[in-house]
Design a protein around this motif. Structure first.
Motif, PDB file in Angstrom:
ATOM      1  N   UNK A 116     -72.424  58.964 -63.519  1.00 23.96           N
ATOM      2  CA  UNK A 116     -71.359  57.697 -64.112  1.00 23.96           C
ATOM      3  C   UNK A 116     -71.278  56.062 -63.422  1.00 23.96           C
ATOM      4  N   UNK A 117     -70.982  54.953 -64.670  1.00 21.25           N
ATOM      5  CA  UNK A 117     -72.146  53.479 -64.345  1.00 21.25           C
ATOM      6  C   UNK A 117     -71.511  52.965 -63.171  1.00 21.25           C
ATOM      7  N   UNK A 118     -70.327  53.354 -62.788  1.00 22.95           N
ATOM      8  CA  UNK A 118     -69.558  52.649 -61.960  1.00 22.95           C
ATOM      9  C   UNK A 118     -70.556  53.858 -60.499  1.00 22.95           C
ATOM     10  N   UNK A 119     -70.694  54.253 -60.845  1.00 20.88           N
ATOM     11  CA  UNK A 119     -70.970  55.319 -59.453  1.00 20.88           C
ATOM     12  C   UNK A 119     -72.253  55.507 -58.568  1.00 20.88           C
ATOM     13  N   UNK A 120     -73.462  54.177 -60.493  1.00 19.92           N
ATOM     14  CA  UNK A 120     -75.063  55.097 -59.842  1.00 19.92           C
ATOM     15  C   UNK A 120     -75.251  54.033 -58.906  1.00 19.92           C
ATOM     16  N   UNK A 121     -76.476  55.029 -57.762  1.00 28.67           N
ATOM     17  CA  UNK A 121     -76.906  54.054 -56.429  1.00 28.67           C
ATOM     18  C   UNK A 121     -75.766  53.907 -56.094  1.00 28.67           C
ATOM     19  N   UNK A 122     -74.389  54.464 -55.427  1.00 27.01           N
ATOM     20  CA  UNK A 122     -73.512  53.780 -54.795  1.00 27.01           C
ATOM     21  C   UNK A 122     -73.153  55.110 -53.811  1.00 27.01           C
ATOM     22  N   UNK A 123     -73.046  56.139 -54.545  1.00 27.70           N
ATOM     23  CA  UNK A 123     -73.230  57.256 -52.554  1.00 27.70           C
ATOM     24  C   UNK A 123     -74.645  57.809 -52.093  1.00 27.70           C
ATOM     25  N   UNK A 124     -74.199  58.033 -51.229  1.00 24.47           N
ATOM     26  CA  UNK A 124     -75.809  58.488 -50.314  1.00 24.47           C
ATOM     27  C   UNK A 124     -75.862  60.285 -50.552  1.00 24.47           C
ATOM     28  N   UNK A 125     -77.068  60.295 -50.503  1.00 27.41           N
ATOM     29  CA  UNK A 125     -77.167  62.553 -50.986  1.00 27.41           C
ATOM     30  C   UNK A 125     -76.872  62.364 -49.983  1.00 27.41           C
ATOM     31  N   UNK A 126     -76.321  62.580 -48.621  1.00 25.38           N
ATOM     32  CA  UNK A 126     -75.782  62.583 -47.369  1.00 25.38           C
ATOM     33  C   UNK A 126     -74.511  62.660 -46.988  1.00 25.38           C
ATOM     34  N   UNK A 127     -74.527  62.037 -47.925  1.00 28.27           N
ATOM     35  CA  UNK A 127     -72.465  62.191 -48.654  1.00 28.27           C
ATOM     36  C   UNK A 127     -72.848  63.472 -49.245  1.00 28.27           C
ATOM     37  N   UNK A 128     -73.077  63.360 -50.009  1.00 25.96           N
ATOM     38  CA  UNK A 128     -73.290  64.218 -51.376  1.00 25.96           C
ATOM     39  C   UNK A 128     -73.468  65.844 -50.862  1.00 25.96           C
ATOM     40  N   UNK A 129     -74.644  65.899 -49.297  1.00 21.74           N
ATOM     41  CA  UNK A 129     -75.166  67.349 -49.180  1.00 21.74           C
ATOM     42  C   UNK A 129     -73.540  67.873 -48.132  1.00 21.74           C
ATOM     43  N   UNK A 130     -72.785  67.005 -47.600  1.00 21.29           N
ATOM     44  CA  UNK A 130     -71.675  67.471 -46.597  1.00 21.29           C
ATOM     45  C   UNK A 130     -70.565  67.471 -47.566  1.00 21.29           C
ATOM     46  N   UNK A 131     -70.586  67.106 -48.639  1.00 26.59           N
ATOM     47  CA  UNK A 131     -69.389  67.501 -49.346  1.00 26.59           C
ATOM     48  C   UNK A 131     -69.463  68.806 -50.531  1.00 26.59           C
ATOM     49  N   UNK A 132     -71.051  68.779 -50.475  1.00 24.02           N
ATOM     50  CA  UNK A 132     -71.248  70.039 -51.031  1.00 24.02           C
ATOM     51  C   UNK A 132     -70.976  71.470 -50.135  1.00 24.02           C
ATOM     52  N   UNK A 133     -70.746  71.190 -49.162  1.00 23.95           N
ATOM     53  CA  UNK A 133     -70.744  72.393 -48.025  1.00 23.95           C
ATOM     54  C   UNK A 133     -69.869  72.539 -47.740  1.00 23.95           C
ATOM     55  N   UNK A 134     -69.257  71.767 -47.521  1.00 27.71           N
ATOM     56  CA  UNK A 134     -67.740  72.297 -47.599  1.00 27.71           C
ATOM     57  C   UNK A 134     -67.423  72.853 -48.636  1.00 27.71           C
ATOM     58  N   UNK A 135     -67.753  72.418 -49.942  1.00 27.34           N
ATOM     59  CA  UNK A 135     -67.216  72.861 -51.166  1.00 27.34           C
ATOM     60  C   UNK A 135     -67.753  74.758 -51.303  1.00 27.34           C
ATOM     61  N   UNK A 136     -68.645  74.587 -51.221  1.00 33.51           N
ATOM     62  CA  UNK A 136     -69.607  76.033 -50.546  1.00 33.51           C
ATOM     63  C   UNK A 136     -69.019  76.899 -50.035  1.00 33.51           C
ATOM     64  N   UNK A 137     -67.938  76.472 -48.547  1.00 32.72           N
ATOM     65  CA  UNK A 137     -67.634  77.095 -48.102  1.00 32.72           C
ATOM     66  C   UNK A 137     -65.918  77.710 -48.905  1.00 32.72           C
ATOM     67  N   UNK A 138     -65.618  76.218 -49.313  1.00 31.82           N
ATOM     68  CA  UNK A 138     -64.056  76.708 -50.000  1.00 31.82           C
ATOM     69  C   UNK A 138     -64.104  77.471 -51.229  1.00 31.82           C
ATOM     70  N   UNK A 139     -65.252  77.714 -52.506  1.00 33.22           N
ATOM     71  CA  UNK A 139     -66.035  78.607 -53.208  1.00 33.22           C
ATOM     72  C   UNK A 139     -66.000  80.524 -52.351  1.00 33.22           C
ATOM     73  N   UNK A 140     -66.893  80.212 -51.360  1.00 33.55           N
ATOM     74  CA  UNK A 140     -66.967  81.598 -50.407  1.00 33.55           C
ATOM     75  C   UNK A 140     -65.570  82.298 -49.729  1.00 33.55           C
ATOM     76  N   UNK A 141     -64.151  81.375 -49.855  1.00 32.20           N
ATOM     77  CA  UNK A 141     -63.000  82.045 -49.589  1.00 32.20           C
ATOM     78  C   UNK A 141     -62.525  81.800 -48.333  1.00 32.20           C
ATOM     79  N   UNK A 142     -63.690  80.248 -47.579  1.00 35.23           N
ATOM     80  CA  UNK A 142     -62.782  79.507 -46.810  1.00 35.23           C
ATOM     81  C   UNK A 142     -61.907  78.224 -46.757  1.00 35.23           C
ATOM     82  N   UNK A 143     -61.597  77.797 -45.554  1.00 32.97           N
ATOM     83  CA  UNK A 143     -60.234  76.826 -46.187  1.00 32.97           C
ATOM     84  C   UNK A 143     -61.179  75.053 -46.301  1.00 32.97           C
TER      85      UNK A 143
END
Length: 223
Positions: A116-143
Motif C-alpha cells: 500500500x503506497x501510503x504505508x510503505x516503510x511506515x510500519x515496523x516488523x515489531x508492530x506487525x508481529x505484535x498484531x499477528x500474535x493477537x490475531x492468531x489468538x483470536x483465530x484459535x478461539x481466544x478473545x
C-alpha cells in the motif's frame, strides 16, 4: 493439536498484553492513524489466510513473539538474518526450533502492508508481529484485545544476546519464576505462556532425557 481452552487463552492474552504495555509515551493504539490507518485489517487478512493454510501459524507466531520479547524486548530482532560477520538471534540453538510459519506470517504481512503506497516503510516488523500474535489468538478461539503500536525494529541482532535469556527445559520452578519475574511477569503469567505450547509441539531432544533417565522410585513423573 486442538483449540485453546478459553480460560487459558484469556490468561495468555493478559500475559502477552504485559509485553505490549507502553514502555514510553510513543506507544498508542492509533499510532498509524495518519500514515497507514488500515494496517490492522491488512495484517489480519494475511494472518487469516495463513491460518486457513495451516493451524501451525498459531503456535509458531505466539512462540516467535515470546522468543523475540524475552531478548532485548519486542523489537523483531529475532527475524533478522545472520550475515557472514554476525550470527543473529534466529540462529541461536534455542531458536532453531522456531517454526517457519511464524516468520512467514510476519514477512507476508509486512509485504502486504508495504504494498500500500501510503504505508510503505511506515510500519515496523515489531508492530506487525505484535498484531499477528493477537490475531492468531483470536483465530484459535481466544478473545481480542487492543494492541498499542509504535515499536521500533531492532538495529542489531546477535546470537550472544539469547544466552541466558530464554527459559530452559531443565529449569526448576525457582529458576522459571526468577526469569519471568525479571520481565515483570508472575507465576500465573509463566504458566499461561508455557501452556501455549499445548497448541504446538516440542522437539524430542527437549524432554527425552526425562523419559529415558526416569526411575520409578522418584516422586514425580518425567514429563
Amino acid at each position: 493439536m486442538g483449540r485453546l481452552n478459553p480460560i487459558l487463552v484469556w490468561s495468555l492474552c493478559l500475559s502477552l498484553c504485559l509485553f505490549l504495555c507502553p514502555t514510553s509515551a510513543q506507544l498508542k493504539t492509533n499510532f498509524y492513524a495518519n500514515v497507514c490507518p488500515n494496517v490492522e485489517n491488512i495484517v489480519k487478512n494475511v494472518v487469516t489466510q495463513k491460518f486457513q493454510q495451516t493451524f501451525v501459524t498459531v503456535p509458531a507466531t505466539i512462540r516467535l513473539f515470546f522468543h523475540d520479547c524475552f531478548v532485548q524486548g519486542c523489537d523483531a530482532s529475532v527475524i533478522v538474518a545472520s550475515t557472514g560477520n554476525n550470527k543473529a538471534e534466529k540462529d541461536h540453538p534455542d531458536n532453531l526450533s522456531l517454526a517457519g510459519d511464524g516468520f512467514d506470517t510476519v514477512i507476508k504481512a509486512k509485504a502486504a502492508v508495504d504494498a500500500v503506497p501510503q504505508c510503505k516503510n511506515k510500519v515496523s516488523c515489531a508492530d506487525i508481529l505484535a498484531l499477528a500474535t493477537r490475531d492468531v489468538i483470536v483465530l484459535s478461539g481466544g478473545p481480542s484485545y487492543a494492541v498499542e503500536l509504535g515499536r521500533l525494529d531492532g538495529l542489531s541482532s546477535s546470537s550472544k544476546n539469547v544466552d541466558g535469556n530464554l527459559p530452559q527445559p531443565t529449569f526448576n520452578l525457582n529458576q522459571l519464576n526468577s526469569m519471568f519475574a525479571s520481565h515483570g511477569l508472575s507465576q500465573a503469567d509463566m504458566v499461561a505462556l508455557s501452556a501455549a505450547h499445548t497448541v504446538g509441539f516440542s522437539h524430542c531432544n527437549k524432554f527425552s532425557n526425562r523419559i529415558y533417565s526416569f526411575s520409578p522410585g522418584t516422586q514425580w513423573t518425567p514429563v
